[in-house]
Design a protein around this motif. Structure first.
Motif, PDB file in Angstrom:
ATOM      1  N   GLY A 128      -4.446 -51.044  -0.917  1.00 54.99           N
ATOM      2  CA  GLY A 128      -3.112 -50.967  -1.516  1.00 54.99           C
ATOM      3  C   GLY A 128      -3.000 -51.752  -2.803  1.00 54.99           C
ATOM      4  O   GLY A 128      -1.942 -51.778  -3.429  1.00 54.99           O
ATOM      5  N   ARG A 129      -4.076 -52.437  -3.197  1.00 57.70           N
ATOM      6  CA  ARG A 129      -4.028 -53.237  -4.421  1.00 57.70           C
ATOM      7  C   ARG A 129      -4.624 -52.435  -5.570  1.00 57.70           C
ATOM      8  O   ARG A 129      -5.194 -51.362  -5.355  1.00 57.70           O
ATOM      9  N   ASP A 130      -4.500 -52.992  -6.743  1.00 59.29           N
ATOM     10  CA  ASP A 130      -4.912 -52.252  -7.926  1.00 59.29           C
ATOM     11  C   ASP A 130      -6.017 -53.011  -8.646  1.00 59.29           C
ATOM     12  O   ASP A 130      -5.752 -53.811  -9.525  1.00 59.29           O
ATOM     13  N   TYR A 131      -7.241 -52.798  -8.238  1.00 61.87           N
ATOM     14  CA  TYR A 131      -8.348 -53.460  -8.934  1.00 61.87           C
ATOM     15  C   TYR A 131      -9.623 -52.652  -8.776  1.00 61.87           C
ATOM     16  O   TYR A 131      -9.750 -51.818  -7.882  1.00 61.87           O
ATOM     17  N   GLY A 132     -10.560 -52.907  -9.667  1.00 63.32           N
ATOM     18  CA  GLY A 132     -11.912 -52.393  -9.504  1.00 63.32           C
ATOM     19  C   GLY A 132     -12.801 -53.600  -9.286  1.00 63.32           C
ATOM     20  O   GLY A 132     -12.498 -54.691  -9.761  1.00 63.32           O
ATOM     21  N   ILE A 133     -13.887 -53.429  -8.522  1.00 66.37           N
ATOM     22  CA  ILE A 133     -14.707 -54.598  -8.221  1.00 66.37           C
ATOM     23  C   ILE A 133     -16.183 -54.276  -8.386  1.00 66.37           C
ATOM     24  O   ILE A 133     -16.631 -53.164  -8.122  1.00 66.37           O
ATOM     25  N   VAL A 134     -16.919 -55.259  -8.894  1.00 64.40           N
ATOM     26  CA  VAL A 134     -18.378 -55.141  -9.004  1.00 64.40           C
ATOM     27  C   VAL A 134     -18.979 -56.321  -8.256  1.00 64.40           C
ATOM     28  O   VAL A 134     -18.652 -57.467  -8.552  1.00 64.40           O
ATOM     29  N   PHE A 135     -19.807 -56.008  -7.269  1.00 60.53           N
ATOM     30  CA  PHE A 135     -20.434 -57.064  -6.484  1.00 60.53           C
ATOM     31  C   PHE A 135     -21.797 -57.415  -7.059  1.00 60.53           C
ATOM     32  O   PHE A 135     -22.396 -56.649  -7.798  1.00 60.53           O
ATOM     33  N   GLN A 136     -22.273 -58.566  -6.636  1.00 65.11           N
ATOM     34  CA  GLN A 136     -23.597 -59.024  -7.046  1.00 65.11           C
ATOM     35  C   GLN A 136     -24.669 -58.001  -6.685  1.00 65.11           C
ATOM     36  O   GLN A 136     -25.613 -57.783  -7.422  1.00 65.11           O
ATOM     37  N   SER A 137     -24.488 -57.353  -5.511  1.00 67.01           N
ATOM     38  CA  SER A 137     -25.479 -56.363  -5.071  1.00 67.01           C
ATOM     39  C   SER A 137     -25.230 -54.994  -5.715  1.00 67.01           C
ATOM     40  O   SER A 137     -25.972 -54.069  -5.452  1.00 67.01           O
ATOM     41  N   TYR A 138     -24.158 -54.887  -6.471  1.00 67.51           N
ATOM     42  CA  TYR A 138     -23.676 -53.630  -7.082  1.00 67.51           C
ATOM     43  C   TYR A 138     -23.099 -52.667  -6.063  1.00 67.51           C
ATOM     44  O   TYR A 138     -22.212 -51.903  -6.363  1.00 67.51           O
ATOM     45  N   ALA A 139     -23.674 -52.664  -4.825  1.00 69.65           N
ATOM     46  CA  ALA A 139     -23.192 -51.761  -3.770  1.00 69.65           C
ATOM     47  C   ALA A 139     -23.085 -50.322  -4.259  1.00 69.65           C
ATOM     48  O   ALA A 139     -22.129 -49.620  -3.974  1.00 69.65           O
ATOM     49  N   LEU A 140     -24.100 -49.877  -4.993  1.00 68.73           N
ATOM     50  CA  LEU A 140     -24.122 -48.456  -5.381  1.00 68.73           C
ATOM     51  C   LEU A 140     -24.529 -47.626  -4.166  1.00 68.73           C
ATOM     52  O   LEU A 140     -25.344 -48.067  -3.358  1.00 68.73           O
ATOM     53  N   PHE A 141     -23.940 -46.444  -4.035  1.00 68.81           N
ATOM     54  CA  PHE A 141     -24.280 -45.595  -2.892  1.00 68.81           C
ATOM     55  C   PHE A 141     -25.652 -44.985  -3.135  1.00 68.81           C
ATOM     56  O   PHE A 141     -25.823 -44.193  -4.065  1.00 68.81           O
ATOM     57  N   PRO A 142     -26.630 -45.343  -2.326  1.00 68.62           N
ATOM     58  CA  PRO A 142     -28.016 -44.996  -2.669  1.00 68.62           C
ATOM     59  C   PRO A 142     -28.305 -43.505  -2.615  1.00 68.62           C
ATOM     60  O   PRO A 142     -29.216 -43.030  -3.270  1.00 68.62           O
ATOM     61  N   ASN A 143     -27.525 -42.762  -1.835  1.00 74.98           N
ATOM     62  CA  ASN A 143     -27.833 -41.341  -1.647  1.00 74.98           C
ATOM     63  C   ASN A 143     -27.045 -40.447  -2.606  1.00 74.98           C
ATOM     64  O   ASN A 143     -27.143 -39.249  -2.518  1.00 74.98           O
ATOM     65  N   LEU A 144     -26.261 -41.057  -3.463  1.00 73.85           N
ATOM     66  CA  LEU A 144     -25.510 -40.263  -4.431  1.00 73.85           C
ATOM     67  C   LEU A 144     -26.077 -40.511  -5.827  1.00 73.85           C
ATOM     68  O   LEU A 144     -26.495 -41.618  -6.150  1.00 73.85           O
ATOM     69  N   THR A 145     -26.053 -39.462  -6.648  1.00 70.87           N
ATOM     70  CA  THR A 145     -26.554 -39.633  -8.006  1.00 70.87           C
ATOM     71  C   THR A 145     -25.598 -40.534  -8.781  1.00 70.87           C
ATOM     72  O   THR A 145     -24.498 -40.835  -8.321  1.00 70.87           O
TER      73      THR A 145
END
Lengths: 386, 670
Positions: free
Chosen positions: A97-114
């Protein structure tokens, strides 16, 4: 950037929630506490962040900076206190419900998506037409400088590239607030320096209010509009990079940011005793007597040829001069570091950074005598912690 | 500006409002927890309370009156107790009975004749005094008058009470009590032999450069694909009264402890091998290099480095094998002869004597070692994980001809043993009439001509296995996801975790019996699933829940824990993340869970033997029943059908996994 030292902590608690106006800070944190069982990770944190500002939370590990970021993100709810964003109380809103974008140290990119599917992830849910999403993804890829990596998978990119994809994904939905949790610490030194600049540029271009957590002081100094220095769950100082560097509000800040000579000594008659010398200093709210720690940065030590007279002849104001002997010197590329000794210092360890120029001009080398000047406005004196 | 007084001001912690995601996640977790509660905790509770339930005829509750021959003058009312005290018609021991017990009222009237004109009256002295007249139940303090011919059909019914009497009976019946000793003896001996064989095998696989490793590993895994009672059938053919290697036993009988131990070693071997092999494979090369540089002898290195490194694996494997053996029922049923063990006692009490209460008592006794083994295993498993260090250098074997050949020899012996058992079964299935007509035929596969359910049973098994794999995997993976990725809700998650681990400690036979008590109770609204395929699926899913749950948890823990926060910040609901990222990334684990569920549902006897009905006969139970009926060759044939099916399922699984890996897991490869 209308700030003074430690402004955040002195902010009066707002009596009522006023509607968002130009004078109102974008993000307001008031009396925030966080307890993990018996341990208090955050103690009475109050902080205002203005629209479009780049804020760094800086501090050693365990100081509470990440906890504060996660409270703002709604991931680890605070134990006491309120947070408002854009004039709206978000203290008890869930992350979604909040309004932000976040980048983690691990990036947390979805590995199976391009890469493009990763960036489009938040856009797709908003139900926008495919063409619009594709256009936006392309725009973002251009923005972060990865226009031809769209079809690759995260594992096929370098760490720095993954970092930029994570950033693009976070800003894709145009959030009001960008949160960066140690985004650069998993990268090697060169990439890190390059990305610092990139992120700062991007933030300036987008004008998005940004909070970055880091333990790297260089990162904070080079990127932030204001730095929030934290230690043991409290804010030690809030200020611009020059403020926290030149006018540290506490011994901790002085010590944590940049290098310092910390000299355990006494103040009497408004002068600090360093070795055999009595040194004047200008700090207004410094103690006038008693046990203190005197602090001077190595680069603030001004070198002169041996003998106070000659030093005066070279334009010194004549005060705060100490005769020293160079015990040893280290060559550090762009400057020399000298470890000073001699009878006048009486065993007080002192390190000074001398420019190549000064070393050449004064003929400084190991073993010679010289005089150093400790400029009164650069000497900081802090009461010794009880 | 340093530390300010660190005391929390008055107030309450921020309570994050629950969004849709949080509600859905909690809802799903509660649903699955409720499933486990209904399919596990409640039945077990029903069984436990049953074990304390006793039935006895309480003679003080009944009063009789007898008329004279005119049928009008009545004697004084007299209690059945008073009559029995006078006559000693029913000895006190016979007053204890089972839930279905009946005591003829005529027992108390020695001069009773059904032709006599004398009339009888019966009534209860208290509210609860059940008796039958014919098939009609009565329970009243009003007099009921009947003529002689009807009085013949008046039966007293027992009343229920709670006490430790069942346990007292159990522990004072030597034949039952002896089973505990037998079970422990069998389980201990089988464990010792299996661990020794499996350790040697695992050591050879991990530490030598012997040839044929893939083939040997494949053979070693074969016993997982067949029901545990199949080796029993093979042993009958090898060492039974007409066995082709009978002489090797030098007169010893295969029926009894010997057969059970050999068969147990066979079917527990792969389980031990997997655990020990994992423990050996995580050892650190650097320890061996250090030992070598210190000039330690090979023997010393083995005892100071190898064994301590693998000790948790060995302990864990030993407990797993011990539990498998002590809870297994099919094998001792087939080859145990007169040698009684706990698991068979349960079966005999329930199926043979219809003494459900005593069955429950034996089940509770059987639960104790299973739970102890389970707890020890959990503790040891945790320590094992701690041994793993990310910086370990994996051990790499160096060729050594003599050592490698010795390893090959050891493994070959085990492989021949396994192939021998399965080969014998195949042989038995194809022979027309052992040992008189050795020509080959498929007549043993003509299951429709035998008892046991025929081909229908086989089709039911396939259906059960497919349903268990599909439904079980979905429930297990979803449950694991919720428990792993939910925020807060700590108590509920702890409870869920406990419920998910519990099935491992409950032997299949015990679960099955618990289901009878729970689901067969007419008062249970879920009673309608009794006797259907549904209860078989529920039982199989529940029985094999834990291993699947652990597999899913391991896979989920390897996923970045920041995915959910990222999705939330992108305001994407978790189910999109689940479908687009979590499930695809975990697909290998999901396939592993489903094949595990499939194979086990095909082979299990113990979890279903109390629950199948005529419409839902199963292949594995058919093996048991055909063997019981003396149709040993068709039993072997049906066992082989299970083997073929599981082998085929494994191959399909391998192909699918590979296909899935190459299509959806392209990201794994740079």
């Amino acid at each position: 950037m209308s700030t003074s030292t430690a402004r955040g902590r002195r902010t009066a608690k707002p009596k009522a929630q006023k509607p968002a106006g130009s004078s109102e800070p974008y993000l307001r944190i008031t009396g925030l506490w966080k307890a993990f069982g018996e341990f208090l990770a955050l103690k009475d944190i109050s902080l205002d962040v203005n629209q479009g500002e780049f804020i760094c939370f800086l501090g050693p590990s365990g100081c509470g900076k990440t906890t504060l970021l996660r409270a703002i993100a709604g991931l680890d709810p605070q134990t006491r206190g309120t947070i408002s964003q854009g004039g709206k109380d978000i203290s008890e809103l869930p992350a979604s419900g909040r309004d932000y974008g976040i980048v983690f140290q691990s990036y947390a990119l979805f590995p199976n998506l391009t890469i493009e599917r990763n960036i489009a992830f938040g856009l797709e849910n908003a139900g926008r037409p495919r063409a619009e999403i594709n256009a936006r993804v392309k725009e973002l890829l251009d923005l972060v400088g990865l226009p031809d990596q769209a079809k690759k998978y995260p594992a096929q990119l370098s760490g720095g590239q993954q970092q930029r994809v994570a950033l693009a994904r976070a800003i894709a939905v145009s959030p009001g607030l960008l949160l960066l949790d140690e985004p650069l610490s998993a990268l090697d030194a060169k990439v890190r320096v390059f990305l610092r600049h990139e992120i700062k540029e991007l933030q300036r271009k987008l004008g998005v209010t940004t909070i970055m957590v880091t333990h790297d002081q260089e990162e904070a100094l080079s990127m932030a509009d204001r730095i929030v220095v934290m230690n043991h769950g409290v804010i030690e100082q809030v200020g611009t990079p020059t403020q926290v560097y030149r006018h540290p509000a506490s011994l901790f800040v002085a010590d944590f940011i940049g290098e310092t000579n910390k000299i355990d000594t006494k103040v009497a008659a408004g002068k600090a005793k360093i070795g055999k010398a009595a040194i004047t200093f200008k700090a207004e709210d410094a103690p006038k007597s008693g046990e203190v720690i005197a602090v001077i940065r190595p680069e603030d030590v001004i070198p002169h040829s041996a003998g106070p007279k000659r030093a005066k002849a070279r334009g010194s104001r004549g005060a705060n001069l100490i005769d020293v002997k160079i015990d040893s010197m280290e060559f550090l590329g762009s400057y020399w570091r000298a470890h000073l000794g001699g009878t006048s210092l009486a065993g007080v360890p002192m390190v000074a950074n001398f420019s190549m120029n000064a070393v050449r001009r004064l003929g400084l080398e190991e073993g010679i005598d010289m005089t150093v000047e400790l400029p009164a406005e650069r000497v900081l004196v802090f009461a010794k912690a009880g | 500006m340093s530390d300010i007084g660190a005391t929390l001001p008055q107030g309450r912690p921020a309570r994050i409002r629950l969004d849709n995601d949080a509600l859905v996640k909690r809802g799903l977790m509660i649903v699955i927890a409720a499933y486990l509660f209904a399919a596990l905790a409640l039945p077990l509770y029903a069984m436990l309370s049953k074990s304390f339930t006793t039935y006895s005829f309480d003679l003080t509750r009944y009063e009789f009156q007898v008329s004279d021959e005119s049928g009008t003058n009545w004697s004084e009312p007299v209690t059945a107790k008073a009559l029995n005290d006078k006559l000693s018609a029913v000895p006190p021991a016979d007053l204890d009975t089972i839930s279905d017990g009946r005591l003829p009222a005529t027992s108390f009237f020695p001069d009773f004749s059904f032709r006599s004109p004398v009339k009888y009256r019966i009534r209860g002295t208290v509210e609860n005094a059940p008796y039958l007249v014919g098939l009609d139940p009565f329970n009243s303090i009003e007099w009921k008058e009947v003529d002689s011919n009807t009085f013949r059909r008046v039966m007293l019914r027992p009343v229920q009470s709670r006490s430790l009497a069942n346990y007292k009976t159990y522990f004072s019946t030597p034949s039952l009590f002896l089973s505990i000793e037998n079970s422990f003896f069998i389980a201990s001996v089988s464990t010792a032999i299996t661990i020794l064989l499996a350790f040697g095998f695992a050591y050879a696989i991990n530490r030598s450069c012997m040839p044929f490793k893939p083939a040997l590993r494949l053979i070693a895994m074969m016993p997982i694909l067949v029901p545990s009672l199949l080796p029993g059938i093979a042993l009958v053919y090898m060492f039974g009264n007409q066995g082709y290697m009978k002489e090797l036993l030098l007169g010893e009988s295969i029926y009894g402890p010997l057969g059970i131990v050999i068969g147990s070693v066979f079917f527990t071997f792969p389980h031990a091998l997997i655990i020990i092999s994992t423990a050996l494979s995580i050892s650190d090369q650097r320890h061996y290099e250090a030992a070598e540089s210190l000039r330690a002898s090979k023997w010393r290195t083995f005892w100071t480095v190898t064994i301590p490194g693998a000790r948790y694996g060995l302990i864990s494997a030993a407990f797993v094998v011990f539990t498998l053996v002590i809870t297994d029922f099919g094998l001792p049923k087939v080859i145990g002869g007169q040698y009684n063990v706990l698991a068979v006692d349960i079966y005999k009490q329930v199926i043979g004597q219809q003494n459900f209460e005593m069955g429950a008592v034996v089940s509770v006794v059987l639960l104790i070692p299973a739970i102890i083994a389970f707890i020890v295993d959990r503790i040891v498993q945790k320590k094992q994980v701690a041994l793993l260090s990310a910086r370990s250098v994996p051990y790499e074997a160096r060729p050594n001809r003599r050592f490698d050949m010795a390893c090959l020899g050891w493994c070959a012996v085990v492989a021949i043993f396994i192939l021998g058992i399965i080969g014998t079964c195949q042989f038995a299935a194809l022979i027309k009439f052992w040992p008189y007509d050795l020509s080959l035929s498929l007549k043993n596969y003509d299951f429709d001509r035998m008892d046991g359910g025929g081909w229908e049973a086989y089709r039911n098994s396939i259906q059960l296995a497919l349903l268990t794999a599909a439904i079980g995997t979905a429930i297990i993976f979803t449950g694991a996801y919720m428990v792993e990725k939910i925020d807060g809700f700590r108590t509920a998650r702890g409870l869920f975790q406990f419920l998910a681990m519990l099935p491992m400690a409950v032997p299949g036979l015990v679960l099955g019996l618990a289901y009878i008590f729970f689901f067969n109770n007419p008062a249970n609204p879920l009673n309608f699933i009794y006797g259907t395929m549904t209860i078989l699926v529920v039982s199989a899913v529940t029985h094999f829940y834990t291993v699947g749950h652990l597999t899913a948890l391991t896979a989920l823990k390897q996923i970045d824990k920041e995915f959910e926060p990222v999705a939330a910040s992108l305001r994407t609901p978790f189910h999109r993340l689940f479908a687009r990222v979590t499930v695809p990334v975990c697909l290998p684990a999901i396939l592993d869970i489903s094949i595990y569920m499939f194979v086990n549902a095909m082979t299990t006897v113990s979890a279903v033997v109390f629950l199948y009905s005529t419409h839902t006969a199963l292949a594995s139970v058919a093996v048991l029943n055909m063997d019981d009926a003396g149709d040993i060759a068709p039993a072997a044939a049906m066992g082989m059908m299970i083997f073929y099916t599981n082998a085929a399922a494994r191959i399909v699984h391998a192909i699918l996994s590979r296909g899935v890996l190459s299509r959806t897991q392209a990201w794994r490869f740079r």
